[in-house]
Design a protein around this motif. Structure first.
Motif, mmCIF file in Angstrom:
data_model
loop_
_atom_site.group_PDB
_atom_site.id
_atom_site.type_symbol
_atom_site.label_atom_id
_atom_site.label_comp_id
_atom_site.label_asym_id
_atom_site.label_seq_id
_atom_site.Cartn_x
_atom_site.Cartn_y
_atom_site.Cartn_z
ATOM 1 N N GLN A 502 0.823 -1.205 0.000
ATOM 2 C CA GLN A 502 0.000 0.000 0.000
ATOM 3 C C GLN A 502 0.866 1.268 0.000
ATOM 4 O O GLN A 502 2.014 1.260 0.440
ATOM 5 N N THR A 503 0.281 2.350 -0.489
ATOM 6 C CA THR A 503 0.951 3.646 -0.483
ATOM 7 C C THR A 503 1.023 4.178 0.947
ATOM 8 O O THR A 503 0.079 4.015 1.729
ATOM 9 N N ASP A 504 2.130 4.814 1.267
ATOM 10 C CA ASP A 504 2.325 5.374 2.603
ATOM 11 C C ASP A 504 1.209 6.367 2.936
ATOM 12 O O ASP A 504 0.839 7.210 2.116
ATOM 13 N N ARG A 505 0.666 6.271 4.148
ATOM 14 C CA ARG A 505 -0.459 7.116 4.550
ATOM 15 C C ARG A 505 -0.110 8.605 4.481
ATOM 16 O O ARG A 505 -0.939 9.437 4.121
ATOM 17 N N ALA A 506 1.108 8.960 4.840
ATOM 18 C CA ALA A 506 1.498 10.373 4.822
ATOM 19 C C ALA A 506 1.441 10.935 3.402
ATOM 20 O O ALA A 506 1.034 12.087 3.186
ATOM 21 N N VAL A 507 1.834 10.123 2.423
ATOM 22 C CA VAL A 507 1.782 10.553 1.022
ATOM 23 C C VAL A 507 0.334 10.726 0.578
ATOM 24 O O VAL A 507 -0.011 11.699 -0.111
ATOM 25 N N LEU A 508 -0.530 9.798 0.972
ATOM 26 C CA LEU A 508 -1.945 9.894 0.610
ATOM 27 C C LEU A 508 -2.599 11.126 1.226
ATOM 28 O O LEU A 508 -3.393 11.823 0.572
ATOM 29 N N ILE A 509 -2.266 11.410 2.474
ATOM 30 C CA ILE A 509 -2.841 12.584 3.145
ATOM 31 C C ILE A 509 -2.388 13.865 2.454
ATOM 32 O O ILE A 509 -3.188 14.771 2.204
ATOM 33 N N GLU A 510 -1.107 13.938 2.126
ATOM 34 C CA GLU A 510 -0.583 15.133 1.460
ATOM 35 C C GLU A 510 -1.204 15.296 0.072
ATOM 36 O O GLU A 510 -1.529 16.415 -0.346
ATOM 37 N N PHE A 511 -1.380 14.176 -0.642
ATOM 38 C CA PHE A 511 -2.010 14.232 -1.965
ATOM 39 C C PHE A 511 -3.447 14.731 -1.849
ATOM 40 O O PHE A 511 -3.889 15.582 -2.629
ATOM 41 N N TYR A 512 -4.174 14.216 -0.862
ATOM 42 C CA TYR A 512 -5.571 14.624 -0.706
ATOM 43 C C TYR A 512 -5.672 16.109 -0.371
ATOM 44 O O TYR A 512 -6.531 16.825 -0.898
ATOM 45 N N ARG A 513 -4.812 16.585 0.496
ATOM 46 C CA ARG A 513 -4.845 18.000 0.869
ATOM 47 C C ARG A 513 -4.558 18.908 -0.325
ATOM 48 O O ARG A 513 -5.146 19.981 -0.463
ATOM 49 N N LYS A 514 -3.664 18.472 -1.195
ATOM 50 C CA LYS A 514 -3.272 19.311 -2.330
ATOM 51 C C LYS A 514 -4.276 19.247 -3.472
ATOM 52 O O LYS A 514 -4.626 20.270 -4.068
ATOM 53 N N ILE A 515 -4.776 18.058 -3.792
ATOM 54 C CA ILE A 515 -5.613 17.864 -4.981
ATOM 55 C C ILE A 515 -7.099 17.999 -4.664
ATOM 56 O O ILE A 515 -7.885 18.441 -5.496
ATOM 57 N N ARG A 516 -7.520 17.581 -3.473
ATOM 58 C CA ARG A 516 -8.924 17.617 -3.047
ATOM 59 C C ARG A 516 -9.846 16.847 -3.996
ATOM 60 O O ARG A 516 -10.829 17.389 -4.517
ATOM 61 N N PRO A 517 -9.549 15.569 -4.272
ATOM 62 C CA PRO A 517 -10.421 14.774 -5.150
ATOM 63 C C PRO A 517 -11.776 14.530 -4.503
ATOM 64 O O PRO A 517 -11.879 14.353 -3.287
ATOM 65 N N ALA A 518 -12.815 14.514 -5.314
ATOM 66 C CA ALA A 518 -14.174 14.327 -4.810
ATOM 67 C C ALA A 518 -14.552 12.851 -4.819
ATOM 68 O O ALA A 518 -13.824 11.999 -5.330
ATOM 69 N N GLY A 519 -15.713 12.553 -4.259
ATOM 70 C CA GLY A 519 -16.239 11.200 -4.300
ATOM 71 C C GLY A 519 -15.908 10.394 -3.059
ATOM 72 O O GLY A 519 -15.104 10.803 -2.213
ATOM 73 N N PRO A 520 -16.494 9.196 -2.945
ATOM 74 C CA PRO A 520 -16.317 8.366 -1.747
ATOM 75 C C PRO A 520 -15.012 7.589 -1.708
ATOM 76 O O PRO A 520 -14.701 6.964 -0.697
ATOM 77 N N GLY A 521 -14.251 7.600 -2.786
ATOM 78 C CA GLY A 521 -13.048 6.773 -2.858
ATOM 79 C C GLY A 521 -11.942 7.175 -1.905
ATOM 80 O O GLY A 521 -11.005 6.406 -1.681
ATOM 81 N N TRP A 522 -12.026 8.374 -1.324
ATOM 82 C CA TRP A 522 -10.987 8.841 -0.401
ATOM 83 C C TRP A 522 -11.505 8.978 1.032
ATOM 84 O O TRP A 522 -10.867 9.641 1.862
ATOM 85 N N GLU A 523 -12.629 8.382 1.350
ATOM 86 C CA GLU A 523 -13.221 8.537 2.679
ATOM 87 C C GLU A 523 -12.269 8.166 3.815
ATOM 88 O O GLU A 523 -12.164 8.898 4.804
ATOM 89 N N PRO A 524 -11.545 7.026 3.732
ATOM 90 C CA PRO A 524 -10.621 6.705 4.841
ATOM 91 C C PRO A 524 -9.535 7.764 5.029
ATOM 92 O O PRO A 524 -9.152 8.068 6.163
ATOM 93 N N ILE A 525 -9.036 8.321 3.935
ATOM 94 C CA ILE A 525 -7.992 9.345 4.027
ATOM 95 C C ILE A 525 -8.599 10.668 4.474
ATOM 96 O O ILE A 525 -7.999 11.414 5.262
ATOM 97 N N LYS A 526 -9.785 10.948 4.001
ATOM 98 C CA LYS A 526 -10.482 12.169 4.404
ATOM 99 C C LYS A 526 -10.702 12.191 5.916
ATOM 100 O O LYS A 526 -10.586 13.241 6.562
ATOM 101 N N ALA A 527 -10.990 11.029 6.484
ATOM 102 C CA ALA A 527 -11.183 10.941 7.937
ATOM 103 C C ALA A 527 -9.892 11.263 8.679
ATOM 104 O O ALA A 527 -9.916 11.860 9.765
#
Length: 596
Positions: A502-527
């Motif tokens: 799996q991708t490192d959680r810190a990388v996923l969090i930083e990606f989500y903060r920068k890109i802000r993708p919509a939809g339910p696919g990022w719910e665990p990271i959004k939390a």
């Protein structure tokens, strides 16, 4: 064929008008790789959009469309008309995300989205695979078309044509960088549109054809293989099912989302992503891709199609072309060469405009692919893995060296190809099955670098297996091979998403903060991001409405044009009405999207 003095004057003037302005950007391109490969991220939407259109308006495109029409009729163009779905998806779901990422190339995205050595490995591999091998295949197909045109018009050998166009293209691509490419593209687009419209007019008015009404009457009376109706905008589902599956059902149902093809990549990529990333803002990126799709599918196809239909009357068989041009290299003979054969009907002056336009068509595509390929080889491979700490001017020089090397490799590959359709089919097959991953990776956190590796490997292995079976006499239809490749590749990478590293959680969090993708696919990271993630992201229902309205507007406009030309007024009026309504919806969606 001999050009009159007036033709030569027009050719020279065309080249000076096209390439002269690019000379002013050499110093700016030398400042940094951001300027050389990304125009300093300051490109307005209209220039980026025109450049996208000009790049896909290559010398081999009219040849490809002519090949399709002569083999499968006008309806055969659904193999690329279906990519309207891909292009409009890029407009409403991905354009702003790409610009928001802030990367210089789309391959840099891998280390923004993924983590670990796998992310670096994917970036490095695709830099060489796409930037060198894949890119050279595309340029080889364009150069092959240029060689065929030069062989018909001037009797030049392949090496002579390659030497002439290579000197021109490499000089300007290496000197002026992306800014020069963009400005050349802008001028070339208008020149090429004028040239192809003139070619269509004089082909229709030739004595053998006798005007538009006569063209429609004569072609209506002709029947292709299996009773093919050349004029039909849709394939015959009742009597020619295999053709309908190949040119319509598969492209609409599977091909548009599953196949990676330069200029129509699911989720955007290659030089389309390069233009989006070079745009001034997210708004400019979105507008540029929308304009590109409108111009690509609405403005350009019918002049090419009309010339192809005229060629059916003038040169019904390939033997007719061979008799008309006895000095033509037999290895270059194919249905695609009917387009340059029809250019002999152009009168003095217009022939010079067409020659200038064809040089422009070849150059606009080659210039883009040279700059795009060099950006991968230098920024994503050489700078990332070999020499990391040199100054900017060093990497610009490396980009110029890579530019020269790419054209040499592409020129060598010309001798391995037969027709533009061959390369189109090969690219679709090799890229099959990977498209869905490129759509999903923005909106599902589970997609990893290992998914990308598995997708590429499985697609290649399946394609290679099919080639081996074909050599052993076990032949699958094109659509069966595509379905098998898509199914196996998709199953492999989806399984990898669940059971692989799996991708490192810190990388996923930083990606989500920068890109802000919509939809339910990022719910665990959004939390994990917390309350600050609330209210962010795109308006997906609005984007979906824009996608549907945009596709409807483009297709209705395209087919309204065809029915007006055919003289089918009731259908033309109906399609015009659909176009007006869908365009009004599209305008409202664009306003709301920009207001977000």
């Amino acid at each position: 064929m001999r050009l009159a003095p007036l033709d030569w004057i027009i050719v020279v003037a065309s080249l000076l008008i096209c390439f002269g302005p690019a000379l002013f950007f050499g110093r700016r391109a030398s400042r940094s790789t951001s300027e050389f490969f990304g125009s300093g991220r300051a490109v307005p939407w209209w220039l980026a959009g025109l450049s996208m259109v000009a790049t896909t308006f290559s010398a081999d495109t009219p040849n490809l469309v002519t090949d399709i029409v002569r083999r499968d009729g006008v309806a055969g163009n659904w193999v690329w008309w279906a990519f309207v779905l891909t292009g409009l998806a890029t407009v409403f779901f991905y354009a702003r995300l790409w610009r928001r990422s802030g990367v210089l190339t789309d391959l840099e995205f891998y280390e923004l989205r993924y983590s670990g050595t796998a992310a670096s490995a994917v970036r490095g591999f695709r830099a060489v695979y796409l930037g060198l091998f894949f890119n050279c295949m595309i340029m080889a197909s364009v150069n092959l078309a240029t060689c065929k045109i030069a062989g018909i018009l001037f009797g030049l050998d392949r090496w002579q044509t390659l030497l002439l166009v290579g000197t021109l293209n490499v000089t300007f691509a290496a000197f002026a960088g992306l800014w020069g490419v963009l400005v050349i593209d802008m001028i070339q687009f208008f020149m090429k549109m004028s040239a192809v419209i003139a070619a269509a007019y004089f082909a229709i008015m030739s004595p053998q054809v006798g005007g538009l009404d006569a063209l429609i009457t004569k072609v209506s009376a002709m029947k292709g293989p299996g009773g093919l109706n050349y004029l039909s905008l849709l394939p015959d589902f009742s009597s020619n099912w295999d053709l309908a599956v190949a040119v319509f059902i598969m492209p609409i149902a599977v091909q548009w989302w599953s196949v990676w093809y330069p200029g129509a990549e699911p989720g955007g990529g290659s030089y389309i992503a390069q233009r989006m990333l070079a745009s001034k803002s997210e708004k400019d990126a979105l507008n540029a891709v929308l304009f590109f799709n409108i111009a690509h599918y609405v403005f350009r196809p019918w002049p090419w199609i009309l010339v192809a239909l005229c060629s059916l009357i003038v040169y019904p068989e390939l033997a007719d072309i061979q008799r008309a041009f006895p000095n033509l290299d037999p290895k270059l003979l194919g249905h695609d060469i009917a387009y340059p054969a029809m250019l002999t009907f152009l009168p003095v002056g217009f022939l010079g405009l067409m020659v200038g336009g064809l040089i422009a068509a070849s150059s606009s595509t080659i210039l883009t692919h040279l700059n795009w390929g060099a950006s991968y080889l230098v920024h994503d491979f050489y700078r990332r893995f070999i020499t990391r700490d040199a100054d900017e001017r060093h990497y610009v020089r490396a980009g110029r060296v890579a530019t020269v090397g790419l054209f040499v490799c592409a020129s060598a590959a010309v001798y391995l190809l037969d027709t533009a359709k061959d390369i189109f089919d090969v690219i679709l097959q090799v890229g099959a099955g990977t498209g869905l991953l490129y759509l999903v990776r923005w909106f599902w956190w589970r997609v990893t670098a290992w998914c990308e590796i598995v997708a590429m490997a499985s697609s290649f292995i399946v394609s290679l297996t099919l080639l081996v079976l074909k050599a052993q006499g076990v032949v699958f239809s094109t659509h069966a091979a595509l379905l098998a490749t898509v199914a196996i590749t998709t199953a492999c990478w989806v399984l990898t998403a669940y059971i692989g590293p799996q991708t490192d959680r810190a990388v996923l969090i930083e990606f989500y903060r920068k890109i802000r993708p919509a939809g339910p696919g990022w719910e665990p990271i959004k939390a994990l991001v917390g309350p600050q993630a609330e209210g962010e992201g795109e308006n997906m229902p609005l984007a979906l409405v824009g996608w549907v309205a945009g596709c409807t507007a483009i297709w209705s406009a395209l087919f309204a044009e065809g029915n007006y030309l055919y003289g089918r007024m009731p259908q033309a009026y109906l399609l015009t009405g659909i176009f007006i309504v869908s365009s009004l919806v599209l305008v409202q969606v664009m306003r709301k999207t920009h207001a977000q």
